[in-house]
Design an enzyme around this catalytic site. Sequence first.
Site, PDB file in Angstrom:
ATOM      1  N   ASP A   3       6.366   5.499   6.150  1.00 23.64           N
ATOM      2  CA  ASP A   3       6.854   4.803   4.959  1.00 23.64           C
ATOM      3  C   ASP A   3       6.924   5.771   3.792  1.00 23.64           C
ATOM      4  O   ASP A   3       5.917   6.069   3.142  1.00 23.64           O
ATOM      5  CB  ASP A   3       5.918   3.639   4.641  1.00 23.64           C
ATOM      6  CG  ASP A   3       6.411   2.800   3.465  1.00 23.64           C
ATOM      7  OD1 ASP A   3       7.442   3.160   2.865  1.00 23.64           O
ATOM      8  OD2 ASP A   3       5.765   1.787   3.147  1.00 23.64           O
ATOM      9  N   LYS A  59       5.049   1.754 -10.969  1.00 27.01           N
ATOM     10  CA  LYS A  59       4.099   1.539  -9.868  1.00 27.01           C
ATOM     11  C   LYS A  59       3.154   2.732  -9.709  1.00 27.01           C
ATOM     12  O   LYS A  59       2.014   2.572  -9.277  1.00 27.01           O
ATOM     13  CB  LYS A  59       4.884   1.305  -8.572  1.00 27.01           C
ATOM     14  CG  LYS A  59       4.026   1.031  -7.342  1.00 27.01           C
ATOM     15  CD  LYS A  59       4.919   0.705  -6.166  1.00 27.01           C
ATOM     16  CE  LYS A  59       4.140   0.496  -4.891  1.00 27.01           C
ATOM     17  NZ  LYS A  59       5.022   0.132  -3.759  1.00 27.01           N
ATOM     18  N   ASP A 103       8.110  -7.168  -1.952  1.00 27.14           N
ATOM     19  CA  ASP A 103       7.881  -5.729  -1.862  1.00 27.14           C
ATOM     20  C   ASP A 103       8.086  -5.182  -3.273  1.00 27.14           C
ATOM     21  O   ASP A 103       9.209  -4.991  -3.722  1.00 27.14           O
ATOM     22  CB  ASP A 103       8.876  -5.101  -0.884  1.00 27.14           C
ATOM     23  CG  ASP A 103       8.834  -3.565  -0.886  1.00 27.14           C
ATOM     24  OD1 ASP A 103       7.880  -3.001  -1.465  1.00 27.14           O
ATOM     25  OD2 ASP A 103       9.751  -2.950  -0.313  1.00 27.14           O
ATOM     26  N   GLU A 133       2.050  -2.039   2.960  1.00 15.92           N
ATOM     27  CA  GLU A 133       3.480  -1.969   3.258  1.00 15.92           C
ATOM     28  C   GLU A 133       3.773  -1.609   4.717  1.00 15.92           C
ATOM     29  O   GLU A 133       4.616  -2.259   5.357  1.00 15.92           O
ATOM     30  CB  GLU A 133       4.158  -0.991   2.292  1.00 15.92           C
ATOM     31  CG  GLU A 133       4.208  -1.521   0.867  1.00 15.92           C
ATOM     32  CD  GLU A 133       4.463  -0.459  -0.176  1.00 15.92           C
ATOM     33  OE1 GLU A 133       4.687   0.708   0.211  1.00 15.92           O
ATOM     34  OE2 GLU A 133       4.439  -0.778  -1.379  1.00 15.92           O
TER      35      GLU A 133
END
Length: 590
Positions: free
Chosen positions: A169, A70, A8, A147
Amino acid sequence: MSKIIGIDLGTTNSCMAFIENGKTTIIPNSEGAKTTPSVIAFTKERQRLVGESARRQAVTNPERTITSIKREIGTPYTKRIDQKDYTPQELSAMILQKLKIDAQNYLGEDVRQAVITVPAYFNDAQRQATKDAGRIAGLEVLRIINEPTAAALAYGLENSYGQKIMVFDLGGGTFDVSIIEIGNGVIEVLSTSGDNHLGGDDFNECLAQYIINEFKKINGIDLSHEQMAKQRIEEAAEKAKIELSTMTSAVISLPFITTTSQGPFNLEMTITRDLFNRLTQKLVERTILPMQNALNDARLLPAELDKIILVGGSSRIPAVQDKIKEVTGIIPSKSLNPDECVAMGAAIQGGKLSGDVTAMGQYDVLLLDVTPLTLSIETVGGVATPLIERNTTIPTSHSQIFTTSSNFQTQVEINVLQGERPLAKDNKSLGKFKLKKIKRAMRGVPQIEVTFDIDANGIVSVSAKDLASGNMQSITIENGSHMSDDDIERAIHEAEQFAQQDALLKERLIFKNEVETLISQVDQALSQNGKQLDKTVKSQIKDELAHFKKLTKKVNYETCSDDEFNQIKDAKQKLEDVAGIVLSMSQGQV
């Protein structure tokens, strides 16, 4: 065969896992922690730090410390350090490389392959960039999975009976919400939506800005331009946010935050949960529309959900959980560890790919993911013609036959689009390529087969083939697409906002193509079969055709009035009626 690890790769923290003795196991890093800060730093001695060591020195070295990279992956962003420009792929690879080394030390064997997760709303460029980061780090990325899907995979092992769940999420930098159905050995993603620029970082920044503003009001000193002070405040804001998830207030104490001619200043402040909720209210409200969109796309009412699963550290914020309950009427479940479940799901997918888990019934599930945005090509009139709709199950492939718009056209340009708007100019162009050496023919005769392929990673390939000559050209969309987070967010929101306007404009552009085609067909039919017609009929067709050409010669279909547009529609219908006989004769010859 070496282990396939699940990673992850998070905005704030990263986590890794693998399959051990039939169970998913989190791999601790070299410091013994289960998660690793996604932070990179370059010391003045040119030493490179990654993880906790980089995070610890961020206050004293803010300009040479990189966080939340990211958010930039798949974009042209670069960070210049010591006369070298680092891309987001290179910086992300540094995080992956640390994870790889730590995994090898823990497992006692070489690690060469991984499954890496990305936000469900990542576009093609971001997915490609993530794969490239893995390759730079020395990892073969066997699969990119979303994810929320990974979290559902981890959840589904213990809860394989039929149910529909929402995976909410909210991580450090991105927000996804997916509707997933679990049952009968299948985990199927029904829909996904989200916001690629909403996460815990935004909550931290909101609180940090309040602290800076309050300090300025009290002391008349603006700390926003003092890098070290600002870094300390941002860290304190993040810590306070975490504390406020379990406490009603948090104390911020930063001694010697700055020094002036008057001496040193301390920063002391108490932040209550109510104050934090007021400051971040707009951020929380940004989670509403993606939840509603995901439910609408899945054609479900909130009452039809069996459970809501929380993923990502920021899903712990009480106001966020309250908003979920307000929108759905369901209290979200806390059965999974939101920091670890995504890596666990990635590890399970890795185990399935390696065959390590085929003998274990609880892992014997089929995973069906979806593509988050519609893929189209640009056709005549600037229309975006969809080939693969958003929320289509992947991997998938779709082909459609197109033709030329001009006589004796020998090449066409294929413009690959991503987005929800019906006009090409309002979507993001992922790439263009030309199909050349098309067999010469009248417009409408060539048959050009365009094929879109989306693999299990959500990465796009496009090909075009002239069926007459056999000539073919293709493209795999690379990182150059640079579709920004804001572009993706607007893709859905603008589609809803301008739906009616877009529909009208698209109708008119399609109508324009029909007008041009009809004129060409009647001209060609008269040339081929005019001698066989009664003179009176032929004269009537010619008169109507001449009138129609004059009426449509200079019209702007996008801006003309409704009356003018309706007049052209009536004239088109009249021409079709009188020219029907000669058109039928022409079609009969074919």
